[in-house]
Motif scaffolding. Structure first.
Motif, mmCIF file in Angstrom:
data_model
loop_
_atom_site.group_PDB
_atom_site.id
_atom_site.type_symbol
_atom_site.label_atom_id
_atom_site.label_comp_id
_atom_site.label_asym_id
_atom_site.label_seq_id
_atom_site.Cartn_x
_atom_site.Cartn_y
_atom_site.Cartn_z
ATOM 1 N N ASP A 109 0.872 -1.169 0.000
ATOM 2 C CA ASP A 109 0.000 0.000 0.000
ATOM 3 C C ASP A 109 0.915 1.226 0.000
ATOM 4 O O ASP A 109 2.109 1.099 -0.274
ATOM 5 C CB ASP A 109 -0.980 -0.005 1.186
ATOM 6 C CG ASP A 109 -0.284 -0.070 2.537
ATOM 7 O OD1 ASP A 109 0.860 0.420 2.645
ATOM 8 O OD2 ASP A 109 -0.875 -0.591 3.503
ATOM 9 N N ASP A 110 0.382 2.389 0.296
ATOM 10 C CA ASP A 110 1.199 3.600 0.198
ATOM 11 C C ASP A 110 2.294 3.687 1.250
ATOM 12 O O ASP A 110 3.232 4.482 1.117
ATOM 13 C CB ASP A 110 0.309 4.862 0.260
ATOM 14 C CG ASP A 110 -0.541 4.914 1.532
ATOM 15 O OD1 ASP A 110 -0.689 3.852 2.169
ATOM 16 O OD2 ASP A 110 -1.043 5.995 1.859
ATOM 17 N N LYS A 111 2.225 2.853 2.298
ATOM 18 C CA LYS A 111 3.209 2.945 3.373
ATOM 19 C C LYS A 111 3.957 1.646 3.649
ATOM 20 O O LYS A 111 5.012 1.659 4.279
ATOM 21 C CB LYS A 111 2.530 3.399 4.669
ATOM 22 C CG LYS A 111 1.962 4.811 4.631
ATOM 23 C CD LYS A 111 1.346 5.164 5.977
ATOM 24 C CE LYS A 111 0.774 6.583 5.964
ATOM 25 N NZ LYS A 111 0.147 6.933 7.269
ATOM 26 N N ASN A 112 3.412 0.524 3.212
ATOM 27 C CA ASN A 112 3.950 -0.763 3.634
ATOM 28 C C ASN A 112 4.107 -1.753 2.495
ATOM 29 O O ASN A 112 3.370 -1.711 1.509
ATOM 30 C CB ASN A 112 3.028 -1.397 4.687
ATOM 31 C CG ASN A 112 2.887 -0.551 5.932
ATOM 32 O OD1 ASN A 112 3.795 -0.484 6.743
ATOM 33 N ND2 ASN A 112 1.737 0.096 6.081
ATOM 34 N N THR A 113 5.056 -2.665 2.674
ATOM 35 C CA THR A 113 5.172 -3.854 1.841
ATOM 36 C C THR A 113 5.128 -5.060 2.769
ATOM 37 O O THR A 113 5.966 -5.193 3.673
ATOM 38 C CB THR A 113 6.487 -3.869 1.047
ATOM 39 O OG1 THR A 113 6.529 -2.736 0.179
ATOM 40 C CG2 THR A 113 6.597 -5.139 0.207
ATOM 41 N N ILE A 114 4.126 -5.911 2.559
ATOM 42 C CA ILE A 114 3.913 -7.087 3.406
ATOM 43 C C ILE A 114 4.117 -8.339 2.565
ATOM 44 O O ILE A 114 3.644 -8.419 1.425
ATOM 45 C CB ILE A 114 2.483 -7.099 3.995
ATOM 46 C CG1 ILE A 114 2.117 -5.734 4.569
ATOM 47 C CG2 ILE A 114 2.357 -8.191 5.065
ATOM 48 C CD1 ILE A 114 2.988 -5.272 5.685
ATOM 49 N N TYR A 115 4.802 -9.318 3.134
ATOM 50 C CA TYR A 115 4.999 -10.613 2.479
ATOM 51 C C TYR A 115 4.130 -11.634 3.196
ATOM 52 O O TYR A 115 4.213 -11.778 4.416
ATOM 53 C CB TYR A 115 6.472 -11.006 2.527
ATOM 54 C CG TYR A 115 7.359 -9.961 1.882
ATOM 55 C CD1 TYR A 115 7.517 -9.916 0.496
ATOM 56 C CD2 TYR A 115 7.997 -8.991 2.648
ATOM 57 C CE1 TYR A 115 8.299 -8.939 -0.104
ATOM 58 C CE2 TYR A 115 8.778 -8.013 2.055
ATOM 59 C CZ TYR A 115 8.926 -7.992 0.678
ATOM 60 O OH TYR A 115 9.694 -7.020 0.092
ATOM 61 N N VAL A 116 3.290 -12.334 2.438
ATOM 62 C CA VAL A 116 2.262 -13.189 3.043
ATOM 63 C C VAL A 116 2.229 -14.554 2.363
ATOM 64 O O VAL A 116 2.417 -14.668 1.146
ATOM 65 C CB VAL A 116 0.863 -12.536 2.922
ATOM 66 C CG1 VAL A 116 -0.195 -13.408 3.583
ATOM 67 C CG2 VAL A 116 0.852 -11.140 3.534
ATOM 68 N N LYS A 117 1.971 -15.599 3.163
ATOM 69 C CA LYS A 117 1.700 -16.933 2.624
ATOM 70 C C LYS A 117 0.678 -17.619 3.515
ATOM 71 O O LYS A 117 0.806 -17.623 4.745
ATOM 72 C CB LYS A 117 2.973 -17.776 2.568
ATOM 73 C CG LYS A 117 2.741 -19.163 1.973
ATOM 74 C CD LYS A 117 2.486 -19.078 0.487
ATOM 75 C CE LYS A 117 2.092 -20.418 -0.120
ATOM 76 N NZ LYS A 117 0.663 -20.730 0.033
ATOM 77 N N SER A 118 -0.336 -18.184 2.905
ATOM 78 C CA SER A 118 -1.362 -18.918 3.649
ATOM 79 C C SER A 118 -1.219 -20.409 3.382
ATOM 80 O O SER A 118 -0.517 -20.836 2.462
ATOM 81 C CB SER A 118 -2.764 -18.450 3.226
ATOM 82 O OG SER A 118 -2.969 -18.692 1.848
ATOM 83 N N GLY A 119 -1.889 -21.194 4.212
ATOM 84 C CA GLY A 119 -1.872 -22.640 4.032
ATOM 85 C C GLY A 119 -3.161 -23.269 4.518
ATOM 86 O O GLY A 119 -3.693 -22.869 5.549
#
Length: 352
Positions: free
Chosen positions: A298-308
């Motif tokens: 988003d305009d302020k953050n970079t998030i790395y995500v993985k679901s299972g």
């Protein structure tokens, strides 16, 4: 001046501690509220913020037990296994065993013989970002054959047939979630290190990080949770087989927080490999992907995500490298909506 500096250091420490406590209390409140609404679903959550660990958990190991779930309770992390595998692939890059843009042809076991028109086309990074175009395992059919242990019928012959008979990569370069892709990555690791996947993940991740609650073949332990299908029926944990690199690891929030701490530390091997895994290798109008990681910005953050999601449990992991936090959520029932809603709420109301 020295006294002022000392007071400043103490003030910063107290401020950081207060912030961490405040965040952990808010997360616990969200998890507690969810458990009140869904008391049949046990949950364990781990959170790391600036290297400080926090845990919360609700529910019992199973319906017959009075033992409470905690940070050491073992769950299926399911497809979160894929980011462990992709980290090992990135470690192989660091070890100069392979390159991400290498074609898979020379790295596959000898049983695989790609059709002439498919040779020198699929890259290792294509497998890791679900864009290889290879046909995948038919899980619907496998579930029909064996609802409790669907992957038990997947053999080397199954995989060889799928790859060797493929004549066209119909959706090459487009995202299509793939179990076979990560199974092949595991076999590529076995070839370049001349060891089994089990030996590799133990030697390069489980033992160095002291992840004593992370299990592979043998998961007959006292603190294991019970899996439940979406209807609440008991579901067995998947047993280890050839598809292990795609989703068969079992772990707990304590070990996954240990993994997150290593990921967020640029000085560790896992951290250096994670930076490689975070590089975007696939992008379309819906998603950006690194090696097995969804990259959300988003305009302020970079998030790395993985679901299972296994047949009986759900999980999700996410982290923000710049803000130095990470979170792992484990449920003892397959419920992708709850695990996603929880992460979204925690992010939107606490971490954003």
């Amino acid at each position: 001046m020295k006294t002022s500096s000392k007071f400043l250091a103490i003030a910063l420490l107290v401020s950081s501690f207060s912030f961490g406590q405040n965040v952990s209390q808010k997360i616990d409140s969200i998890i507690s509220d969810n458990y009140k609404k869904n008391p049949e679903i046990g949950i364990s959550v781990g959170f790391v913020n600036n290297n400080e660990e926090y845990y919360t958990a609700y529910g019992n190991l199973n319906a017959e037990s009075q033992t409470k779930i905690d940070e050491n309770s073992v769950f299926e992390i399911a497809s979160i296994t894929k980011i462990l595998t992709s980290n090992l692939i990135a470690q192989a890059v660091l070890d100069h065993k392979l390159k991400l843009d290498d074609y898979i042809d020379g790295f596959l076991p000898k049983e695989y013989v790609l059709q002439q028109n498919l040779r020198n086309k699929i890259k290792i990074s294509d497998l890791a970002s679900h864009q290889s175009g290879l046909p995948d395992i038919d899980f619907a059919q496998l579930i029909e054959m064996n609802p409790q242990q669907p992957v038990s019928n997947v053999t080397q012959s199954t995989l060889t047939s799928l790859v060797n008979t493929c004549t066209e990569l119909k959706d090459y370069g487009k995202y299509r979630y793939s179990t076979i892709g990560y199974t092949l990555l595991g076999q590529i690791l076995e070839k370049v290190y001349d060891k089994s996947y089990d030996e590799i993940i133990r030697a390069k991740m489980i033992r160095p990080l002291h992840m004593k609650g992370t299990l592979t073949k043998d998961f007959n332990v006292k603190n294991i949770t019970t899996g439940h299908n979406p209807n609440g029926g008991i579901q067995e944990f998947f047993k280890w087989n050839i598809t292990a690199p795609a989703g068969l690891v079992k772990s707990n929030t304590s070990d996954m927080v240990t993994f997150l701490k290593a990921v967020l530390n640029k000085e560790t091997t896992v951290g250096k490999a994670s930076i490689i895994a975070e590089r975007i290798v696939y992008k379309d109008e819906k998603r950006e992907m690194g090696l097995g990681l969804n990259v959300v910005t988003d305009d302020k953050n970079t998030i790395y995500v993985k679901s299972g999601d296994s047949m009986g449990q759900s999980s999700i992991i996410g982290y923000n490298r710049n803000k130095k936090w990470g979170i792992i959520i484990l449920l003892d029932q397959r419920n992708s909506k709850i695990r996603q809603d929880l992460l979204n709420k925690i992010y939107d109301t606490v971490l954003k």
